[in-house]
Design a protein around this motif. Structure first.
Motif, PDB file in Angstrom:
ATOM      1  N   GLU A 182       0.835  -1.207   0.000  1.00 61.02           N
ATOM      2  CA  GLU A 182       0.000   0.000   0.000  1.00 61.02           C
ATOM      3  C   GLU A 182       0.870   1.258   0.000  1.00 61.02           C
ATOM      4  O   GLU A 182       0.594   2.219  -0.714  1.00 61.02           O
ATOM      5  N   ASN A 183       1.928   1.236   0.776  1.00 60.24           N
ATOM      6  CA  ASN A 183       2.843   2.377   0.840  1.00 60.24           C
ATOM      7  C   ASN A 183       3.507   2.631  -0.520  1.00 60.24           C
ATOM      8  O   ASN A 183       3.583   3.772  -0.979  1.00 60.24           O
ATOM      9  N   ASP A 184       3.960   1.559  -1.158  1.00 60.41           N
ATOM     10  CA  ASP A 184       4.609   1.700  -2.473  1.00 60.41           C
ATOM     11  C   ASP A 184       3.631   2.273  -3.498  1.00 60.41           C
ATOM     12  O   ASP A 184       3.963   3.220  -4.213  1.00 60.41           O
ATOM     13  N   LEU A 185       2.443   1.691  -3.573  1.00 63.91           N
ATOM     14  CA  LEU A 185       1.488   2.119  -4.593  1.00 63.91           C
ATOM     15  C   LEU A 185       1.014   3.552  -4.387  1.00 63.91           C
ATOM     16  O   LEU A 185       0.717   4.252  -5.359  1.00 63.91           O
ATOM     17  N   SER A 186       0.979   3.989  -3.140  1.00 61.95           N
ATOM     18  CA  SER A 186       0.514   5.356  -2.878  1.00 61.95           C
ATOM     19  C   SER A 186       1.497   6.417  -3.374  1.00 61.95           C
ATOM     20  O   SER A 186       1.102   7.563  -3.615  1.00 61.95           O
ATOM     21  N   LYS A 187       2.752   6.062  -3.565  1.00 61.55           N
ATOM     22  CA  LYS A 187       3.770   7.019  -4.008  1.00 61.55           C
ATOM     23  C   LYS A 187       3.738   7.280  -5.512  1.00 61.55           C
ATOM     24  O   LYS A 187       4.142   8.341  -5.971  1.00 61.55           O
TER      25      LYS A 187
END
Length: 178
Positions: A130-135
């Motif tokens: 989720e953290n990766d995709l949000s960037k």
């Protein structure tokens, strides 16, 4: 004796076939509802539906839909990055080259983050995923903002598709039962 066996066996096969057909239709209907729900959230729903139908096989499960969306987003980012590098090399003035350099760096970082996201999904590390995709959407918008009036219709189309693929990845990730 054969006719007695056939008279009992044939109806059972028929009932089983009908049940299997109805179950398959329900599964396909649920699969289509899954991707339709995702595609309602993008700028170009037909692009989204076509993309999913080309890269997925039934049954659609959120993990596989997410994996496919990330893979397609990464492939698109690679193609866009190559386009940006070529556009930067072809630019005649320093200002345009510098603007494409911003896009070059952004898309390069996005490719790395999408690779990390794919690995996080494989490892079932959903927080990192989720953290990766949000960037990632920020890299696309930074490139668009940098190019401003110097952007081309082709770059606008590429950016729109990249945004949609990133949204598809994000929405699909949100459907995974954690």
């Amino acid at each position: 004796m054969v006719s007695l066996f056939t008279s009992y066996f044939l109806p059972l096969v028929l009932v089983a076939s009908i049940f299997n057909f109805q179950t398959s239709l329900c599964d396909i209907s649920a699969d289509e509802a899954l991707i339709a729900g995702i595609c309602r959230q993008v700028q170009d729903p037909p692009f989204c539906l076509t993309t999913f139908r080309q890269i997925l096989a039934h049954p659609y499960v959120p993990e596989e839909v997410t994996r496919a969306a990330i893979a397609q987003s990464l492939q698109n980012a690679n193609n866009n990055h190559a386009f940006i590098v070529a556009a930067k090399a072809a630019a005649k003035d320093k200002v345009t080259q510098d603007l494409y350099a911003i896009c070059d760096v952004g898309y390069g970082l996005m490719k790395t983050i999408l690779q990390d996201a794919a690995q996080s999904l494989a490892n079932k590390n959903y927080i990192a995923l989720e953290n990766d995709l949000s960037k990632c959407p920020r890299f696309v918008s930074d490139c668009q903002n940098a190019l401003g009036s110097k952007t081309t219709p082709e770059m606008l189309d590429r950016s729109r598709k990249q945004f949609d693929l990133l949204i598809m990845s994000n929405v699909a990730e949100g459907l995974i039962k954690k």
